[in-house]
Design a protein around this motif. Structure first.
Motif, PDB file in Angstrom:
ATOM      1  N   THR A 155      15.183   2.332 -72.972  1.00  0.00           N
ATOM      2  CA  THR A 155      16.119   1.412 -73.628  1.00  0.00           C
ATOM      3  C   THR A 155      15.653   1.119 -75.053  1.00  0.00           C
ATOM      4  OG1 THR A 155      14.984  -0.610 -72.918  1.00  0.00           O
ATOM      5  CG2 THR A 155      16.634   0.326 -71.416  1.00  0.00           C
ATOM      6  N   THR A 156      16.585   0.645 -75.839  1.00  0.00           N
ATOM      7  CA  THR A 156      16.304   0.280 -77.230  1.00  0.00           C
ATOM      8  C   THR A 156      16.611  -1.191 -77.430  1.00  0.00           C
ATOM      9  OG1 THR A 156      16.823   2.504 -78.042  1.00  0.00           O
ATOM     10  CG2 THR A 156      16.900   0.695 -79.646  1.00  0.00           C
ATOM     11  N   THR A 157      15.667  -1.882 -78.054  1.00  0.00           N
ATOM     12  CA  THR A 157      15.850  -3.291 -78.380  1.00  0.00           C
ATOM     13  C   THR A 157      15.847  -3.446 -79.891  1.00  0.00           C
ATOM     14  OG1 THR A 157      14.787  -4.079 -76.355  1.00  0.00           O
ATOM     15  CG2 THR A 157      14.840  -5.607 -78.225  1.00  0.00           C
ATOM     16  N   GLY A 158      16.891  -4.048 -80.424  1.00  0.00           N
ATOM     17  CA  GLY A 158      16.970  -4.319 -81.850  1.00  0.00           C
ATOM     18  C   GLY A 158      16.563  -5.758 -82.129  1.00  0.00           C
ATOM     19  N   ILE A 159      15.892  -5.973 -83.233  1.00  0.00           N
ATOM     20  CA  ILE A 159      15.502  -7.321 -83.652  1.00  0.00           C
ATOM     21  C   ILE A 159      16.052  -7.549 -85.046  1.00  0.00           C
ATOM     22  CG2 ILE A 159      13.569  -8.871 -84.139  1.00  0.00           C
ATOM     23  CD1 ILE A 159      11.894  -7.272 -82.189  1.00  0.00           C
ATOM     24  N   ILE A 160      16.766  -8.639 -85.212  1.00  0.00           N
ATOM     25  CA  ILE A 160      17.391  -8.935 -86.499  1.00  0.00           C
ATOM     26  C   ILE A 160      17.263 -10.425 -86.775  1.00  0.00           C
ATOM     27  CG2 ILE A 160      19.738  -9.404 -85.619  1.00  0.00           C
ATOM     28  CD1 ILE A 160      20.741  -7.705 -88.063  1.00  0.00           C
ATOM     29  N   GLY A 161      17.305 -10.769 -88.024  1.00  0.00           N
ATOM     30  CA  GLY A 161      17.196 -12.165 -88.418  1.00  0.00           C
ATOM     31  C   GLY A 161      17.032 -12.254 -89.917  1.00  0.00           C
ATOM     32  N   SER A 162      17.099 -13.452 -90.430  1.00  0.00           N
ATOM     33  CA  SER A 162      16.974 -13.641 -91.869  1.00  0.00           C
ATOM     34  C   SER A 162      15.543 -13.359 -92.317  1.00  0.00           C
ATOM     35  CB  SER A 162      17.357 -15.078 -92.237  1.00  0.00           C
ATOM     36  OG  SER A 162      16.512 -15.993 -91.562  1.00  0.00           O
ATOM     37  N   THR A 163      15.356 -13.202 -93.617  1.00  0.00           N
ATOM     38  CA  THR A 163      14.025 -12.976 -94.166  1.00  0.00           C
ATOM     39  C   THR A 163      13.114 -14.160 -93.833  1.00  0.00           C
ATOM     40  OG1 THR A 163      14.969 -11.708 -95.997  1.00  0.00           O
ATOM     41  CG2 THR A 163      12.733 -12.563 -96.294  1.00  0.00           C
ATOM     42  N   GLY A 164      11.912 -13.847 -93.323  1.00  0.00           N
ATOM     43  CA  GLY A 164      10.970 -14.911 -92.977  1.00  0.00           C
ATOM     44  C   GLY A 164      11.140 -15.462 -91.583  1.00  0.00           C
ATOM     45  N   SER A 165      11.979 -14.812 -90.787  1.00  0.00           N
ATOM     46  CA  SER A 165      12.210 -15.320 -89.425  1.00  0.00           C
ATOM     47  C   SER A 165      11.137 -14.861 -88.447  1.00  0.00           C
ATOM     48  CB  SER A 165      13.591 -14.878 -88.929  1.00  0.00           C
ATOM     49  OG  SER A 165      13.710 -13.473 -88.915  1.00  0.00           O
ATOM     50  N   GLY A 166      10.207 -13.972 -88.873  1.00  0.00           N
ATOM     51  CA  GLY A 166       9.095 -13.567 -88.013  1.00  0.00           C
ATOM     52  C   GLY A 166       9.266 -12.224 -87.350  1.00  0.00           C
ATOM     53  N   LYS A 167      10.178 -11.395 -87.853  1.00  0.00           N
ATOM     54  CA  LYS A 167      10.443 -10.103 -87.198  1.00  0.00           C
ATOM     55  C   LYS A 167       9.214  -9.187 -87.224  1.00  0.00           C
ATOM     56  CE  LYS A 167      13.862  -9.100 -89.961  1.00  0.00           C
ATOM     57  NZ  LYS A 167      13.775 -10.291 -90.840  1.00  0.00           N
ATOM     58  N   SER A 168       8.625  -8.997 -88.401  1.00  0.00           N
ATOM     59  CA  SER A 168       7.455  -8.101 -88.518  1.00  0.00           C
ATOM     60  C   SER A 168       6.256  -8.656 -87.761  1.00  0.00           C
ATOM     61  CB  SER A 168       7.097  -7.893 -89.993  1.00  0.00           C
ATOM     62  OG  SER A 168       8.116  -7.188 -90.665  1.00  0.00           O
ATOM     63  N   THR A 169       6.077  -9.961 -87.812  1.00  0.00           N
ATOM     64  CA  THR A 169       4.969 -10.571 -87.063  1.00  0.00           C
ATOM     65  C   THR A 169       5.125 -10.312 -85.579  1.00  0.00           C
ATOM     66  OG1 THR A 169       4.755 -12.319 -88.733  1.00  0.00           O
ATOM     67  CG2 THR A 169       3.781 -12.739 -86.583  1.00  0.00           C
ATOM     68  N   LEU A 170       6.351 -10.420 -85.092  1.00  0.00           N
ATOM     69  CA  LEU A 170       6.621 -10.174 -83.674  1.00  0.00           C
ATOM     70  C   LEU A 170       6.256  -8.738 -83.286  1.00  0.00           C
ATOM     71  CD1 LEU A 170       7.805 -10.962 -80.952  1.00  0.00           C
ATOM     72  CD2 LEU A 170      10.082 -10.447 -81.848  1.00  0.00           C
ATOM     73  N   VAL A 171       6.634  -7.787 -84.115  1.00  0.00           N
ATOM     74  CA  VAL A 171       6.322  -6.381 -83.826  1.00  0.00           C
ATOM     75  C   VAL A 171       4.816  -6.141 -83.868  1.00  0.00           C
ATOM     76  CG1 VAL A 171       6.555  -4.032 -84.730  1.00  0.00           C
ATOM     77  CG2 VAL A 171       8.555  -5.509 -84.594  1.00  0.00           C
ATOM     78  N   ASN A 172       4.116  -6.801 -84.777  1.00  0.00           N
ATOM     79  CA  ASN A 172       2.667  -6.601 -84.908  1.00  0.00           C
ATOM     80  C   ASN A 172       1.885  -7.165 -83.723  1.00  0.00           C
ATOM     81  OD1 ASN A 172       2.852  -5.292 -87.381  1.00  0.00           O
ATOM     82  ND2 ASN A 172       2.670  -7.179 -88.560  1.00  0.00           N
ATOM     83  N   LEU A 173       2.490  -8.046 -82.945  1.00  0.00           N
ATOM     84  CA  LEU A 173       1.808  -8.592 -81.766  1.00  0.00           C
ATOM     85  C   LEU A 173       1.702  -7.562 -80.643  1.00  0.00           C
ATOM     86  CD1 LEU A 173       3.366 -12.178 -81.523  1.00  0.00           C
ATOM     87  CD2 LEU A 173       1.104 -11.556 -82.383  1.00  0.00           C
ATOM     88  N   ILE A 174       2.615  -6.614 -80.601  1.00  0.00           N
ATOM     89  CA  ILE A 174       2.631  -5.646 -79.491  1.00  0.00           C
ATOM     90  C   ILE A 174       1.426  -4.701 -79.562  1.00  0.00           C
ATOM     91  CG2 ILE A 174       3.960  -3.806 -78.378  1.00  0.00           C
ATOM     92  CD1 ILE A 174       6.513  -5.255 -79.363  1.00  0.00           C
ATOM     93  N   PRO A 175       1.090  -4.114 -80.726  1.00  0.00           N
ATOM     94  CA  PRO A 175      -0.120  -3.275 -80.792  1.00  0.00           C
ATOM     95  C   PRO A 175      -1.395  -4.065 -81.042  1.00  0.00           C
ATOM     96  CG  PRO A 175       1.065  -3.134 -82.854  1.00  0.00           C
ATOM     97  CD  PRO A 175       1.891  -4.019 -81.961  1.00  0.00           C
TER      98      PRO A 175
END
Length: 577
Positions: free
Chosen positions: A362-382
């Motif tokens: 499956t594919t999960t998309g993450i979207i939100g305004s700038t500064g909403s924590g998207k990249s930080t969220l992805v960096n928690l997985i690895p």
């Protein structure tokens, strides 16, 4: 701190250090014996025509001199090898330790400071070890030996040695107390200069685009002036040492000749003894001068040792588990359970109570305004960061219980700012899999929509890539980074805004090609454009670090005002365009 560091890194080279001391002893013994030999020749003389005695004395002096030369050369050789080896070991340990840092520790020190500590600071320690082998071993031996030999020649003039050494000691102590804070400031200024220079080289195109050459030139000049000013202040203080040493040596020589001459006149001392005593005094003061040169280096080396130890003593906030669970990840399902994250010193958390699941296929998309924590969220997985609350699981296991290499081998990360290394297209793609064949590389490039431009590059897979990938465009860098992740064939794909530099048509073709390539993997896509994530099996909408909605595109249009707002803003922008 300096002594502790030296003890640690000199311990493997005890044998070489012993050889340095041995050969310095030989050289120093020869140097101390020569004045006594000269005094004996002067006082006893040689009978006219006594050729065998002349040859004997001359040969003895040549042998002693040769022994001094050989001893000094051998000591320098082994000392230099030891210093180079210590520098090599220090750099290797700092480098490997920095590689264990999480992004938090790297940001705490800053890249320019870490570079300075690995290069300039280590060089200061290396120079100290080398100077120690050349001088500080010889200096105390020469000083003690010279003192003993001078007292053997005449005790009555010994007070001159005490006065000369005492005056030098006081002067050196005062100057070094003033210089030590300046050495610390000098290293800070070097960090600042490296930071400015690194920013300007990395941001050269931006500087030119905004015509800020003059402003950036002044920034560099200011940092350069600060370093120059501190260096000059250090230099002025340290250079005052040498005139004082020369003054004391000259005054002492005059004193020896004056008072020694009176003793010779009174018959209490012979001319040869006076000559020998003067030579021994010179050797003692020269050893003090050598120590002075060492003391010029030692304060700065002490500052550098503290800075190096700060790095080596810093423990990564992402620590491998003592007893890791599992040797391999089979499926790659990702679970986030009530995850929160705060940066050190931040007033509010970047992420709060994030919970969702990404299953294989499956594919999960993450979207939100700038500064909403998207990249930080992805960096928690690895585990580039560790969650400050909640749990991140891969394959049902908390990522903190997995060995980092097991976790990273299962993840293909395409970061928001793609980075390529100096080398070739092939060497960069093989970061994903060193054993990949050329056919696998071309397949990954084709899926990533990069085959066309790579084929046009001179050399194809062997085409040169500059540091950071600066010789290719932003979109080409992104596609090469995606191809690098595809070569790895991981269980989990993390695309952190990896399609932003692509045009809409290329984006669509790439995602269509990815669908079959990642059919069995868990895929997380951070996107800014609705078109990038609208076909995802689920879309996570972030707003100020919290989940504002989860569902498919159609479900969110009906239930999530934040998502509707994003969709409408982009459609309006497209209509205006």
């Amino acid at each position: 701190m300096l002594l502790s560091l030296l003890r640690t890194y000199l311990k493997p080279y005890i044998g070489a250090i012993a050889l340095v001391v041995l050969f310095q002893l030989i050289a120093t013994a020869a140097a101390l014996y020569l004045p006594t030999l000269n005094a004996r020749i002067i006082d006893e003389g040689v009978a006219v025509g006594d050729i065998p005695a002349i040859w004997n004395l001359g040969g003895t002096m040549l042998a002693v001199t040769f022994g001094q030369i050989v001893g000094q050369a051998a000591a320098v050789y082994f000392g230099a090898r030891t210093a180079m080896n210590v520098g090599r070991d220090l750099r290797a340990d700092i480098f490997s330790h920095v590689l264990s840092f999480s992004t938090r520790e790297v940001n705490t020190f800053g890249a320019p400071s870490l570079i300075t500590r690995t290069t300039n600071d280590v060089q200061q320690i290396q120079q100290l070890v080398m100077m120690t082998a050349f001088m500080i071993v010889q200096a105390p031996i020469m000083m003690v030996g010279g003192l003993i030999m001078a007292l053997r020649e005449d005790v009555g003039l010994s007070w001159l040695i005490a006065v000369a050494v005492g005056v030098l000691g006081i002067v050196i102590a005062v100057i070094l107390m003033q210089a030590l804070p300046l050495f610390r400031a000098m290293q800070v200024r070097i960090d600042a200069l490296n930071r400015v220079l690194r920013e300007q080289i990395s941001g050269l195109r931006v500087i030119r685009a905004f015509v800020r050459e003059e402003h950036e030139g002044e920034r560099f000049a200011s940092a350069n002036r600060d370093l120059t000013d501190v260096s000059l202040r250090v230099g002025r203080r340290m250079l005052t040492l040498f005139p004082f040493v020369q003054l004391v040596m000259s005054a002492s020589s005059v004193g020896v000749m004056w008072f020694g001459g009176l003793r010779v006149e009174a018959g209490e001392m012979q001319i040869g003894q006076l000559t020998a005593f003067l030579q021994y005094l010179t050797q003692i003061l020269m050893s003090v001068m050598m120590s002075t040169m060492m003391l010029m280096i030692a304060p700065r080396a002490q500052v550098c040792a503290i800075r190096i130890r700060e790095v080596l003593d810093t423990r990564s906030s992402v620590v491998p588990p003592a007893n890791p669970v599992g040797d391999v990840i089979d499926h790659g399902a990702v679970d986030l359970d009530a995850v929160s994250f705060s940066y050190p010193g931040a007033e509010a958390p970047v992420l709060s109570d994030i919970s969702f699941r990404v299953t294989p296929g499956t594919t999960t998309g993450i979207i939100g305004s700038t500064g909403s924590g998207k990249s930080t969220l992805v960096n928690l997985i690895p585990r580039l960061f560790d969650a400050t609350a909640g749990t991140v699981r891969v394959d049902g296991v908390d990522v903190r219980e997995l060995h980092p290499e097991v976790l990273w081998n299962a993840i293909g990360l395409v970061p928001q700012k793609p980075y390529l290394f100096t080398g070739t297209v092939a060497s960069n793609l093989r970061y994903g899999n060193p054993e990949a064949t050329d056919e696998e590389l071309w397949h990954a490039l084709e899926v990533a929509q990069a085959r066309d431009f790579v084929e046009k590059m001179q050399g194809g897979l062997d085409a040169a890539i500059a540091q950071g990938g600066t010789n290719v465009s932003g979109g080409q860098r992104q596609r090469l980074s995606i191809a690098r992740a595809l070569v790895r064939r991981p269980d989990v794909y993390l695309f952190d805004d990896s399609f932003s530099a692509l045009d809409v048509a290329t984006d669509a073709r790439l995602r269509a090609a990815l669908a079959s390539e990642t059919a069995d993997a868990a895929v997380v896509i951070v996107g800014q454009r609705i078109a990038t994530i609208r076909d995802a099996d689920q879309i996570v909408v972030l707003d100020h670090g919290r989940i504002d909605g989860i569902g498919t595109h159609d479900q969110l249009l009906a239930t999530c005002p934040t998502y509707v707002e994003i969709v409408e803003s982009q459609f309006k922008a497209e209509e205006v365009a």
